[in-house]
Structure formats: C-alpha cells, structure tokens
Design a protein around this motif. Structure first.
Motif, PDB file in Angstrom:
ATOM      1  N   TYR A   6       0.844  -1.185   0.185  1.00 44.80           N
ATOM      2  CA  TYR A   6       0.039   0.096   0.063  1.00 44.80           C
ATOM      3  C   TYR A   6       0.843   1.250  -0.153  1.00 44.80           C
ATOM      4  O   TYR A   6       1.507   1.693   0.974  1.00 44.80           O
ATOM      5  CB  TYR A   6      -0.716   0.016   1.256  1.00 44.80           C
ATOM      6  CG  TYR A   6      -1.951   1.117   1.346  1.00 44.80           C
ATOM      7  CD1 TYR A   6      -2.204   1.847   0.275  1.00 44.80           C
ATOM      8  CD2 TYR A   6      -3.034   0.958   2.500  1.00 44.80           C
ATOM      9  CE1 TYR A   6      -3.380   2.554   0.518  1.00 44.80           C
ATOM     10  CE2 TYR A   6      -3.873   1.693   2.723  1.00 44.80           C
ATOM     11  CZ  TYR A   6      -4.246   2.446   1.728  1.00 44.80           C
ATOM     12  OH  TYR A   6      -5.154   3.313   2.003  1.00 44.80           O
ATOM     13  N   GLY A   8       2.040   5.069  -0.306  1.00 48.65           N
ATOM     14  CA  GLY A   8       1.682   6.507  -0.211  1.00 48.65           C
ATOM     15  C   GLY A   8       2.603   7.349   0.419  1.00 48.65           C
ATOM     16  O   GLY A   8       3.498   6.911   0.999  1.00 48.65           O
ATOM     17  N   TYR A  10       1.662   9.207   3.079  1.00 47.96           N
ATOM     18  CA  TYR A  10       1.175   9.207   4.654  1.00 47.96           C
ATOM     19  C   TYR A  10       1.500  10.261   5.253  1.00 47.96           C
ATOM     20  O   TYR A  10       2.165  10.406   6.238  1.00 47.96           O
ATOM     21  CB  TYR A  10       1.726   7.572   5.303  1.00 47.96           C
ATOM     22  CG  TYR A  10       1.142   6.681   4.413  1.00 47.96           C
ATOM     23  CD1 TYR A  10      -0.164   6.422   4.498  1.00 47.96           C
ATOM     24  CD2 TYR A  10       2.139   5.816   3.658  1.00 47.96           C
ATOM     25  CE1 TYR A  10      -0.764   5.183   3.914  1.00 47.96           C
ATOM     26  CE2 TYR A  10       1.655   4.846   3.016  1.00 47.96           C
ATOM     27  CZ  TYR A  10       0.441   4.619   2.984  1.00 47.96           C
ATOM     28  OH  TYR A  10      -0.103   3.536   2.177  1.00 47.96           O
ATOM     29  N   ILE A  13      -0.698   9.466   8.095  1.00 46.26           N
ATOM     30  CA  ILE A  13      -1.428   8.450   7.849  1.00 46.26           C
ATOM     31  C   ILE A  13      -2.832   8.581   8.959  1.00 46.26           C
ATOM     32  O   ILE A  13      -2.724   9.414   9.735  1.00 46.26           O
ATOM     33  CB  ILE A  13      -0.678   7.181   8.362  1.00 46.26           C
ATOM     34  CG1 ILE A  13      -1.735   5.879   8.155  1.00 46.26           C
ATOM     35  CG2 ILE A  13      -0.209   7.298  10.057  1.00 46.26           C
ATOM     36  CD1 ILE A  13      -0.932   4.521   8.605  1.00 46.26           C
ATOM     37  N   HIS A  17      -6.768   5.082   6.059  1.00 45.16           N
ATOM     38  CA  HIS A  17      -5.951   4.420   5.505  1.00 45.16           C
ATOM     39  C   HIS A  17      -5.917   3.122   6.320  1.00 45.16           C
ATOM     40  O   HIS A  17      -5.754   2.106   5.684  1.00 45.16           O
ATOM     41  CB  HIS A  17      -4.443   4.700   5.818  1.00 45.16           C
ATOM     42  CG  HIS A  17      -4.142   6.177   4.937  1.00 45.16           C
ATOM     43  ND1 HIS A  17      -3.640   7.319   5.549  1.00 45.16           N
ATOM     44  CD2 HIS A  17      -4.130   6.271   3.487  1.00 45.16           C
ATOM     45  CE1 HIS A  17      -3.322   8.199   4.705  1.00 45.16           C
ATOM     46  NE2 HIS A  17      -3.707   7.644   3.122  1.00 45.16           N
ATOM     47  N   ALA A  21      -6.821  -0.534   5.169  1.00 44.56           N
ATOM     48  CA  ALA A  21      -5.683  -1.707   5.523  1.00 44.56           C
ATOM     49  C   ALA A  21      -6.463  -2.834   6.098  1.00 44.56           C
ATOM     50  O   ALA A  21      -6.239  -4.108   5.774  1.00 44.56           O
ATOM     51  CB  ALA A  21      -4.480  -1.338   6.154  1.00 44.56           C
ATOM     52  N   PHE A  35       2.594  -0.833   4.569  1.00 44.92           N
ATOM     53  CA  PHE A  35       2.428   0.613   4.263  1.00 44.92           C
ATOM     54  C   PHE A  35       3.675   1.082   3.771  1.00 44.92           C
ATOM     55  O   PHE A  35       4.879   1.240   4.494  1.00 44.92           O
ATOM     56  CB  PHE A  35       2.172   1.356   5.393  1.00 44.92           C
ATOM     57  CG  PHE A  35       0.665   1.246   5.786  1.00 44.92           C
ATOM     58  CD1 PHE A  35      -0.544   1.999   5.400  1.00 44.92           C
ATOM     59  CD2 PHE A  35       0.372   0.345   7.031  1.00 44.92           C
ATOM     60  CE1 PHE A  35      -1.763   1.935   5.790  1.00 44.92           C
ATOM     61  CE2 PHE A  35      -0.855   0.159   7.244  1.00 44.92           C
ATOM     62  CZ  PHE A  35      -1.928   0.869   6.531  1.00 44.92           C
ATOM     63  N   VAL A  59       3.682   6.107  10.533  1.00 43.71           N
ATOM     64  CA  VAL A  59       3.217   4.875  10.447  1.00 43.71           C
ATOM     65  C   VAL A  59       3.269   3.864  11.363  1.00 43.71           C
ATOM     66  O   VAL A  59       2.509   2.895  11.757  1.00 43.71           O
ATOM     67  CB  VAL A  59       3.473   4.472   8.992  1.00 43.71           C
ATOM     68  CG1 VAL A  59       2.995   3.140   8.636  1.00 43.71           C
ATOM     69  CG2 VAL A  59       3.097   5.501   7.766  1.00 43.71           C
ATOM     70  N   ARG A 132     -13.088   4.502  -4.690  1.00 46.98           N
ATOM     71  CA  ARG A 132     -12.899   5.814  -4.034  1.00 46.98           C
ATOM     72  C   ARG A 132     -14.370   6.401  -4.591  1.00 46.98           C
ATOM     73  O   ARG A 132     -14.885   5.920  -5.330  1.00 46.98           O
ATOM     74  CB  ARG A 132     -11.777   6.699  -4.849  1.00 46.98           C
ATOM     75  CG  ARG A 132     -10.439   6.079  -4.553  1.00 46.98           C
ATOM     76  CD  ARG A 132      -9.989   6.130  -3.130  1.00 46.98           C
ATOM     77  NE  ARG A 132      -9.765   7.594  -2.912  1.00 46.98           N
ATOM     78  CZ  ARG A 132      -8.831   8.151  -2.299  1.00 46.98           C
ATOM     79  NH1 ARG A 132      -7.960   7.466  -1.731  1.00 46.98           N
ATOM     80  NH2 ARG A 132      -8.784   9.377  -1.975  1.00 46.98           N
ATOM     81  N   SER A 158      -9.156  12.733   3.657  1.00 44.15           N
ATOM     82  CA  SER A 158      -7.967  12.918   3.241  1.00 44.15           C
ATOM     83  C   SER A 158      -6.719  13.386   4.111  1.00 44.15           C
ATOM     84  O   SER A 158      -7.254  14.017   4.981  1.00 44.15           O
ATOM     85  CB  SER A 158      -7.934  13.637   1.779  1.00 44.15           C
ATOM     86  OG  SER A 158      -8.305  15.132   2.202  1.00 44.15           O
ATOM     87  N   SER A 159      -5.512  13.340   3.717  1.00 43.76           N
ATOM     88  CA  SER A 159      -4.434  13.809   4.529  1.00 43.76           C
ATOM     89  C   SER A 159      -4.410  15.310   4.460  1.00 43.76           C
ATOM     90  O   SER A 159      -4.196  16.146   5.217  1.00 43.76           O
ATOM     91  CB  SER A 159      -2.953  13.113   4.116  1.00 43.76           C
ATOM     92  OG  SER A 159      -2.991  11.592   4.435  1.00 43.76           O
TER      93      SER A 159
END
Length: 191
Positions: A6, A8, A10, A13, A17, A21, A35, A59, A132, A158-159
C-alpha cells in the motif's frame, strides 16, 4: 506469504488508511499489508510534506501492535524517483518466497497506463483496487490480475483535509490513530 503493498506519502497516515488496510487483510486473502512510505520526490514541490523518517515514524506508531500491518521504508534507499516496477523487482529479489500484490485506489488505476513498465507490473503482480467516491467499477479493464474490492468501505477522508484542519486550529484527533495524533501534537506538525 501474500503481502499487499500500500504505497503512499502518509502525510499523515489516518483512520481511512487503516480502515482500508484492515479490510484488505481480512477480506482479500493477503496475509500482511506493508505501508510503503514514498520518499519526497525531487521533482515535486515540498508542499507541507514532512521528512521521510517523520512520516515513517507516524506509520510505525499507527500500526504498532498489529502483526498484520507493517511500516516499510523500502523506497528510501532505492534510486529516486522511485518507480513501482523497480520497487517490486527489489522486493522480489529480497523476498523470493513472498507473493506481492499492489493495493491501489480506483483513482490511481485510471492513470496506471502511464506508470513505468505498467504492462510488466500487470502481467507479474496482482492488483487489488479499492473504490474511491465516484468510482464506476464497470470502467475497470478486465484482466486476470486486477480485482476490485467492491465491498471495501468508501473513504472520503484525506491527509490534505487533516493538514488544513490542524493549520486552522481544529481538533482532528479522532481522524488519526491515537499514537500518531500524540506524535503530531508533540512535534507540532502542520501548525
């Protein structure tokens, strides 16, 4: 062992996420999910991207105590910019007995044909697509190595939303794993 990768940034994170996962390791047949924290691209503007090791630490803290999930810095020491095909080749060399699959959002699948050596990835690795918002599963090209995780939860968090909220002084602690939130607060990130 079947390992889902996965990828990204992050940054940071968040619970979205982790929900994806968790779904992947429980419902798609993978044994473990890594991750893969993507390093800062030298060709992109920094734009609030924390240092590679700070994001890796977030993470680590988020997955601590869950043996199904792992933080990976595998791309930190590979040539930049990092390409998925090169990362996969390196991982296969390091772990010849592992079966690696890529986990990607349906938004990334739309541009998959632009990835370096995408045909090779597609022929040699499984791809599990998580939906999504606004995703139409009927538009996914049929291929023996692409599987759509149709019942995966739709995550709209979203981050960038979290970074903006923190910058604006909002309390978003419940959008993040508790140990990640503590680290963000302790380090004063995104303020």
């Amino acid at each position: 062992m079947k390992v889902g990768l996965y990828f990204g940034s992050y940054n940071p994170i968040h619970i979205g996420h982790l929900a994806i996962a968790n779904y992947m390791v429980e419902f798609t047949g993978i044994d473990q999910l890594w991750f893969v924290v993507s390093p800062q691209s030298p060709h992109k503007k920094k734009n609030n991207l924390l240092d590679d090791y700070q994001r890796l630490e977030m993470v680590h803290r988020a997955v601590e105590g869950d043996d199904r999930l792992r933080a990976s810095n595998i791309e930190f020491n590979l040539p930049k910019p990092s390409y998925t095909v090169d990362t996969l080749a390196y991982l296969k060399d390091q772990h010849p007995n592992y079966d690696f699959v890529i986990l990607m959002g349906s938004d990334n699948l739309e541009n998959f044909h632009k990835w370096k050596n995408f045909e090779s990835i597609l022929e040699n690795y499984g791809i599990i697509v998580y939906p999504r918002p606004g995703f139409d599963a009927s538009k996914v090209q049929e291929h023996k190595n692409i599987v759509v995780a149709g019942e995966a939860p739709l995550m709209e968090i979203s981050s960038s939303f979290i970074r903006r909220a923190i910058r604006d002084g909002k309390d978003v602690r419940h959008f993040l794993p508790p140990k990640t939130w503590e680290y963000l607060e302790e380090m004063n990130f995104y303020k």
